[in-house]
Design a protein around this motif. Structure first.
Motif, PDB file in Angstrom:
ATOM      1  N   PRO A 161      86.299   7.605  59.311  1.00 31.82           N
ATOM      2  CA  PRO A 161      86.975   7.757  58.009  1.00 31.82           C
ATOM      3  C   PRO A 161      88.492   7.700  58.134  1.00 31.82           C
ATOM      4  N   THR A 162      89.020   8.143  59.290  1.00 31.40           N
ATOM      5  CA  THR A 162      90.466   8.074  59.501  1.00 31.40           C
ATOM      6  C   THR A 162      90.952   6.625  59.462  1.00 31.40           C
ATOM      7  N   ALA A 163      90.226   5.744  60.148  1.00 32.00           N
ATOM      8  CA  ALA A 163      90.603   4.327  60.165  1.00 32.00           C
ATOM      9  C   ALA A 163      90.573   3.722  58.771  1.00 32.00           C
ATOM     10  N   PHE A 164      89.612   4.180  57.959  1.00 29.67           N
ATOM     11  CA  PHE A 164      89.497   3.646  56.600  1.00 29.67           C
ATOM     12  C   PHE A 164      90.782   3.867  55.812  1.00 29.67           C
ATOM     13  N   PHE A 165      91.443   5.008  56.041  1.00 29.98           N
ATOM     14  CA  PHE A 165      92.669   5.308  55.307  1.00 29.98           C
ATOM     15  C   PHE A 165      93.907   4.707  55.966  1.00 29.98           C
ATOM     16  N   VAL A 166      94.073   4.916  57.274  1.00 27.47           N
ATOM     17  CA  VAL A 166      95.331   4.523  57.909  1.00 27.47           C
ATOM     18  C   VAL A 166      95.481   3.011  58.027  1.00 27.47           C
ATOM     19  N   PHE A 167      94.379   2.271  58.060  1.00 27.18           N
ATOM     20  CA  PHE A 167      94.489   0.822  58.167  1.00 27.18           C
ATOM     21  C   PHE A 167      94.933   0.172  56.857  1.00 27.18           C
ATOM     22  N   ARG A 168      95.049   0.959  55.816  1.00 27.22           N
ATOM     23  CA  ARG A 168      95.625   0.461  54.576  1.00 27.22           C
ATOM     24  C   ARG A 168      97.156   0.543  54.612  1.00 27.22           C
ATOM     25  N   LEU A 169      97.685   1.134  55.698  1.00 28.86           N
ATOM     26  CA  LEU A 169      99.127   1.317  55.849  1.00 28.86           C
ATOM     27  C   LEU A 169      99.647   0.406  56.948  1.00 28.86           C
ATOM     28  N   GLN A 170     100.923   0.097  56.902  1.00 33.76           N
ATOM     29  CA  GLN A 170     101.536  -0.784  57.887  1.00 33.76           C
ATOM     30  C   GLN A 170     102.807  -0.152  58.439  1.00 33.76           C
ATOM     31  N   GLY A 171     103.125  -0.479  59.709  1.00 33.87           N
ATOM     32  CA  GLY A 171     104.392  -0.062  60.312  1.00 33.87           C
ATOM     33  C   GLY A 171     104.587   1.442  60.344  1.00 33.87           C
ATOM     34  N   ALA A 172     105.765   1.865  59.859  1.00 33.97           N
ATOM     35  CA  ALA A 172     106.111   3.286  59.878  1.00 33.97           C
ATOM     36  C   ALA A 172     105.153   4.107  59.023  1.00 33.97           C
ATOM     37  N   TYR A 173     104.630   3.513  57.948  1.00 32.63           N
ATOM     38  CA  TYR A 173     103.691   4.237  57.093  1.00 32.63           C
ATOM     39  C   TYR A 173     102.392   4.548  57.844  1.00 32.63           C
ATOM     40  N   PHE A 174     101.988   3.623  58.720  1.00 28.24           N
ATOM     41  CA  PHE A 174     100.806   3.878  59.552  1.00 28.24           C
ATOM     42  C   PHE A 174     101.056   5.074  60.466  1.00 28.24           C
ATOM     43  N   ALA A 175     102.213   5.096  61.118  1.00 24.65           N
ATOM     44  CA  ALA A 175     102.542   6.196  62.025  1.00 24.65           C
ATOM     45  C   ALA A 175     102.559   7.529  61.292  1.00 24.65           C
ATOM     46  N   ILE A 176     103.204   7.574  60.143  1.00 25.21           N
ATOM     47  CA  ILE A 176     103.272   8.807  59.365  1.00 25.21           C
ATOM     48  C   ILE A 176     101.880   9.215  58.881  1.00 25.21           C
ATOM     49  N   GLY A 177     101.078   8.223  58.493  1.00 31.07           N
ATOM     50  CA  GLY A 177      99.728   8.509  58.018  1.00 31.07           C
ATOM     51  C   GLY A 177      98.870   9.166  59.089  1.00 31.07           C
ATOM     52  N   THR A 178      98.975   8.699  60.330  1.00 24.22           N
ATOM     53  CA  THR A 178      98.191   9.307  61.408  1.00 24.22           C
ATOM     54  C   THR A 178      98.626  10.745  61.657  1.00 24.22           C
ATOM     55  N   TRP A 179      99.929  11.014  61.543  1.00 24.72           N
ATOM     56  CA  TRP A 179     100.423  12.386  61.727  1.00 24.72           C
ATOM     57  C   TRP A 179      99.934  13.298  60.610  1.00 24.72           C
ATOM     58  N   VAL A 180      99.952  12.811  59.382  1.00 27.28           N
ATOM     59  CA  VAL A 180      99.496  13.615  58.244  1.00 27.28           C
ATOM     60  C   VAL A 180      98.019  13.975  58.404  1.00 27.28           C
ATOM     61  N   ILE A 181      97.208  13.014  58.808  1.00 28.08           N
ATOM     62  CA  ILE A 181      95.780  13.281  59.006  1.00 28.08           C
ATOM     63  C   ILE A 181      95.574  14.309  60.106  1.00 28.08           C
ATOM     64  N   ALA A 182      96.366  14.219  61.184  1.00 28.64           N
ATOM     65  CA  ALA A 182      96.256  15.207  62.263  1.00 28.64           C
ATOM     66  C   ALA A 182      96.575  16.611  61.756  1.00 28.64           C
ATOM     67  N   GLU A 183      97.561  16.727  60.876  1.00 31.87           N
ATOM     68  CA  GLU A 183      97.907  18.034  60.321  1.00 31.87           C
ATOM     69  C   GLU A 183      96.801  18.560  59.409  1.00 31.87           C
ATOM     70  N   ILE A 184      96.185  17.659  58.659  1.00 42.25           N
ATOM     71  CA  ILE A 184      95.073  18.077  57.799  1.00 42.25           C
ATOM     72  C   ILE A 184      93.913  18.608  58.633  1.00 42.25           C
ATOM     73  N   VAL A 185      93.599  17.916  59.727  1.00 44.06           N
ATOM     74  CA  VAL A 185      92.521  18.360  60.608  1.00 44.06           C
ATOM     75  C   VAL A 185      92.869  19.704  61.240  1.00 44.06           C
ATOM     76  N   ARG A 186      94.128  19.870  61.655  1.00 42.66           N
ATOM     77  CA  ARG A 186      94.547  21.143  62.259  1.00 42.66           C
ATOM     78  C   ARG A 186      94.410  22.294  61.273  1.00 42.66           C
ATOM     79  N   LEU A 187      94.897  22.103  60.055  1.00 39.95           N
ATOM     80  CA  LEU A 187      94.823  23.170  59.057  1.00 39.95           C
ATOM     81  C   LEU A 187      93.377  23.480  58.674  1.00 39.95           C
ATOM     82  N   SER A 188      92.539  22.471  58.677  1.00 40.64           N
ATOM     83  CA  SER A 188      91.122  22.691  58.347  1.00 40.64           C
ATOM     84  C   SER A 188      90.428  23.513  59.423  1.00 40.64           C
ATOM     85  N   LEU A 189      90.657  23.160  60.681  1.00 42.97           N
ATOM     86  CA  LEU A 189      90.008  23.897  61.768  1.00 42.97           C
ATOM     87  C   LEU A 189      90.577  25.294  61.931  1.00 42.97           C
ATOM     88  N   ALA A 190      91.805  25.509  61.471  1.00 47.24           N
ATOM     89  CA  ALA A 190      92.386  26.858  61.519  1.00 47.24           C
ATOM     90  C   ALA A 190      91.642  27.827  60.605  1.00 47.24           C
TER      91      ALA A 190
END
Length: 362
Positions: free
Chosen positions: A113-142
């Motif tokens: 599901p992560t690829a489904f979202f981040v592959f809609r982004l390009q360049g810097a937006y892709f990088a930021i998108g992967t970081w945002v998803i990582a933060e969402i996963v961290r907050l969820s597991l917390a």
């Protein structure tokens, strides 16, 4: 006579030093495998850290160096794989060895599901998108109270010592349980590093590797010759997530304690990894190997300098990017031509003389 001469063309990735490279790699692997037989526990722990960081660096290099996917959210798969392993051991009663595999599969499942979202982004937006998803996963597991919530938890007492192979190693080498656990984890890290490097090398030498390079350089040109950019990048992204999740699970078997902030640490699992790849040489298999060795040396030399440590690392990274854009290994290769893992195709031609046997005169 000229009409009787033709040229036979062939494509090869071998270089003059290929045989020497193979022998050198085999010698290093043999020595590394035997290291626990004579090295103290502290050395084994250091080598474990080097090998796990090497796997993470190779995975990020595969994404950024060969697929053009600059991710700053790989900590999502490290942490998710580690938490899946903890869940398997603490909640399901699994052996840590099997739980490591569970961690890798969990990271692979997360990447879909992560690829489904981040592959809609390009360049810097892709990088930021992967970081945002990582933060969402961290907050969820917390919020996962069964595994300690925001403060984290530890593996059940004796779980790591009861892992498959630990008692056998303890009896074979005459060491205590904790040291035997470190040795088993080290051998697993060595095996994972070998499989990761070998798989990436095989991929890059294949037709899929050529397609991957084409997609990285020019998506439209790659599509015009029949390469599917989305499928190619998705495959690499999923494979990198699997290996990263396995590595995260293995790291936290050895640590035996986890917390959201540690498992999803940006500096530990992404910033340092990017530094390793950049200084070693992005887009080469040898680069992360050189980078992780240099990083380990700098880490030990500068560890007592507090916050200056990070500043010095950043300065070194900037200097290398300015004066050696292809990294230390790229600089070495440009001057010597030596490659341990050659993947560049070389077109070679050999003259062939046609004979007139069986052809009637006149």
């Amino acid at each position: 006579m000229a009409d009787n001469v033709s040229t036979s063309w062939s494509v090869s990735t071998r270089t003059r030093g290929s045989l020497v490279s193979i022998l050198l790699i085999l010698a290093v692997v043999a020595f590394a495998s035997a290291t626990p037989l004579f090295a103290p526990r502290a050395v084994i722990q250091d080598l474990f850290s080097i090998l796990t960081m090497l796997v993470l660096a190779q995975c990020w290099n595969l994404l950024a160096g060969y697929a053009g996917l600059v991710s700053v959210g790989q900590q999502a798969f490290v942490g998710f794989g580690a938490y899946a392993m903890f869940g398997g051991v603490s909640l399901l009663g699994m052996d840590p060895m099997a739980a490591i595999v569970l961690g890798g599969l969990a990271a692979l499942a997360l990447s879909i599901p992560t690829a489904f979202f981040v592959f809609r982004l390009q360049g810097a937006y892709f990088a930021i998108g992967t970081w945002v998803i990582a933060e969402i996963v961290r907050l969820s597991l917390a919020q996962w109270k069964a595994l300690g919530g925001g403060t984290g938890t530890s593996l059940p007492a004796g779980a790591a010592r009861d892992m498959v192979g630990v008692r056998f190693v303890a009896d074979l080498l005459g060491v205590r349980g904790p040291q035997a656990t470190d040795i088993v984890c080290y051998w697993l890290a060595l095996l994972l590093a070998m499989l990761t490097i070998g798989s990436i090398y095989k991929l890059l030498r294949s037709k899929q590797g050529l397609g991957l390079a084409a997609v990285r350089d020019n998506r439209e040109a790659a599509r015009s010759v029949g390469v599917d950019p989305l499928w190619t990048k998705s495959f690499v992204y999923l494979v990198a997530a699997l290996a990263t999740g396995l590595t995260g699970a293995l790291i936290y078997v050895q640590k035996a304690r986890i917390s959201p902030d540690a498992a999803f640490s940006v500096p530990d699992w992404t910033a340092y990894v990017i530094f390793i790849v950049v200084i070693g040489g992005i887009g080469t298999i040898e680069g992360p190997i050189v980078g992780v060795i240099v990083f380990y040396i700098l880490q030990n030399l500068l560890a007592d300098y507090g916050s200056w440590y990070l500043l010095i690392l950043g300065l070194i990274g900037i200097l290398i990017m300015l004066f050696a854009p292809r990294g230390l290994w790229g600089l070495f290769t440009d001057r010597t031509g030596i490659q341990l893992f050659p993947v560049r195709r070389i077109l070679a031609g050999r003259p062939k003389i046609k004979t007139n046997e069986g052809v009637p005169d006149g």
